[in-house]
Motif scaffolding. Structure first.
Motif, PDB file in Angstrom:
ATOM      1  N   VAL A  52       0.821  -1.206   0.000  1.00  0.00           N
ATOM      2  CA  VAL A  52       0.000   0.000   0.000  1.00  0.00           C
ATOM      3  C   VAL A  52       0.861   1.263   0.000  1.00  0.00           C
ATOM      4  N   SER A  53       1.800   1.343   0.954  1.00  0.00           N
ATOM      5  CA  SER A  53       2.629   2.533   1.099  1.00  0.00           C
ATOM      6  C   SER A  53       4.048   2.144   1.457  1.00  0.00           C
ATOM      7  N   ASN A  54       5.012   2.792   0.802  1.00  0.00           N
ATOM      8  CA  ASN A  54       6.416   2.550   1.115  1.00  0.00           C
ATOM      9  C   ASN A  54       6.883   3.304   2.342  1.00  0.00           C
ATOM     10  N   GLY A  55       6.006   4.075   2.925  1.00  0.00           N
ATOM     11  CA  GLY A  55       6.332   4.768   4.155  1.00  0.00           C
ATOM     12  C   GLY A  55       6.843   6.178   3.936  1.00  0.00           C
ATOM     13  N   MET A  56       6.839   6.948   5.001  1.00  0.00           N
ATOM     14  CA  MET A  56       7.320   8.326   4.977  1.00  0.00           C
ATOM     15  C   MET A  56       8.745   8.361   5.516  1.00  0.00           C
ATOM     16  N   LEU A  57       9.653   8.955   4.741  1.00  0.00           N
ATOM     17  CA  LEU A  57      11.054   9.007   5.122  1.00  0.00           C
ATOM     18  C   LEU A  57      11.369  10.303   5.850  1.00  0.00           C
ATOM     19  N   PRO A  58      12.202  10.254   6.878  1.00  0.00           N
ATOM     20  CA  PRO A  58      12.605  11.487   7.562  1.00  0.00           C
ATOM     21  C   PRO A  58      13.384  12.430   6.656  1.00  0.00           C
ATOM     22  N   PHE A  59      14.152  11.860   5.693  1.00  0.00           N
ATOM     23  CA  PHE A  59      14.960  12.671   4.772  1.00  0.00           C
ATOM     24  C   PHE A  59      14.613  12.284   3.335  1.00  0.00           C
ATOM     25  N   PRO A  60      13.510  12.809   2.795  1.00  0.00           N
ATOM     26  CA  PRO A  60      13.126  12.478   1.420  1.00  0.00           C
ATOM     27  C   PRO A  60      14.231  12.875   0.442  1.00  0.00           C
ATOM     28  N   GLY A  61      14.347  12.088  -0.626  1.00  0.00           N
ATOM     29  CA  GLY A  61      15.372  12.375  -1.615  1.00  0.00           C
ATOM     30  C   GLY A  61      16.657  11.606  -1.393  1.00  0.00           C
ATOM     31  N   TYR A  62      16.726  10.863  -0.296  1.00  0.00           N
ATOM     32  CA  TYR A  62      17.886  10.014  -0.015  1.00  0.00           C
ATOM     33  C   TYR A  62      17.427   8.575   0.146  1.00  0.00           C
ATOM     34  N   GLY A  63      18.381   7.662  -0.051  1.00  0.00           N
ATOM     35  CA  GLY A  63      18.126   6.258   0.216  1.00  0.00           C
ATOM     36  C   GLY A  63      18.528   5.930   1.642  1.00  0.00           C
TER      37      GLY A  63
END
Length: 261
Positions: free
Chosen positions: A160-171
């Motif tokens: 459903v969702s890959n989740g929300m990242l604390p630092f978008p734009g990074y792996g």
């Protein structure tokens, strides 16, 4: 006796590593012309470890500028690129995968242990000596590597969702930290004897318990307490029996048996 050691590293921001130590020994019954058959010893001290230079080098190499690191999987690379590597322009734009980096936690500290020990040494009949020691060790600021860009708790839903990242734009953001702990308790018995001019025997038995939360990568990147349990070096029973035998013609034999569980 007492002592104080000071340590510092210039590749981390921790420069206040004082390590006090104290030890006492008492031989009850000792007199001016006679030694005691029993010696009681006790001590406590702090002992620092170095923050590994390899971690510093990895952070310098994989900082997102000196060396670029992209993780590509079969799910995010179109078959049109296979078996070639996607162009650097596509990778740097983050169209297929965000860059993975390595960093050092700004609050990292030099790991250290606090160790307390009490023991008794005793001379027994038959040229035999025995010692019994109890050792309690607590490790603080144990090193661990944590992904600080893992999906926030409750935001990752499979399919459903890959989740929300604390630092978008990074792996992956692999961060070296010193936030782990461990505790260890040991009871050790040592014995040695000189059976004859040609034969000497020695051995020990150790009972140990060790628990910590730095066994590999954390299950939950946001809660190390979930990993608290037996450590890699938690060997419950260890033992050794060995000796030396002086044989004819200048030959020495040294048989031994070791055991652990």
């Amino acid at each position: 006796c007492t002592g104080l050691r000071y340590e510092s590293q210039n590749n981390i921001h921790d420069h206040h590593d004082f390590a006090p130590r104290v030890a006492v020994a008492w031989a009850p019954g000792a007199k001016k012309n006679a030694t005691s058959k029993t010696v009681i010893r006790a001590g406590w001290g702090m002992f620092y470890d170095r923050f590994d230079n390899g971690n510093v080098l990895n952070a310098l190499r994989n900082n997102g500028y000196s060396q670029l690191n992209y993780l590509l999987t079969a799910t995010n690379v179109p078959l049109s690129y296979y078996p070639n590597i996607p162009p650097a322009s596509v990778l740097s734009a983050g169209l297929l995968s965000n860059q993975s980096i390595t960093r050092i936690d700004p609050t990292v500290r030099a790991p250290y242990i606090m160790q307390a020990q009490i023991g008794v040494d005793r001379a027994l009949p038959g040229r035999t000596t025995m010692s019994v020691n109890l050792i309690n060790t607590r490790g603080v600021h144990s090193p661990i590597t944590r992904d600080v860009n893992a999906p926030l708790p409750g935001t990752y839903i499979p399919g459903v969702s890959n989740g929300m990242l604390p630092f978008p734009g990074y792996g992956l953001i692999n961060q070296y930290e010193t936030t782990g702990v461990y505790k260890q308790t040991q009871a050790i018995v040592n014995m040695s004897t000189r059976a004859s001019r040609r034969i000497s025997l020695n051995g020990y038995y150790a009972l140990g318990f060790a628990h910590g939360d730095t066994n590999g990568s954390p299950m939950n990147q946001y809660d190390l307490a979930e990993d608290y349990g037996r450590t890699r070096f938690d060997v419950r029973h260890r033992g050794y029996v060995g000796g030396t035998v002086n044989l004819p013609y200048g030959i020495n034999a040294a048989p031994f048996v070791t055991m652990s569980s």
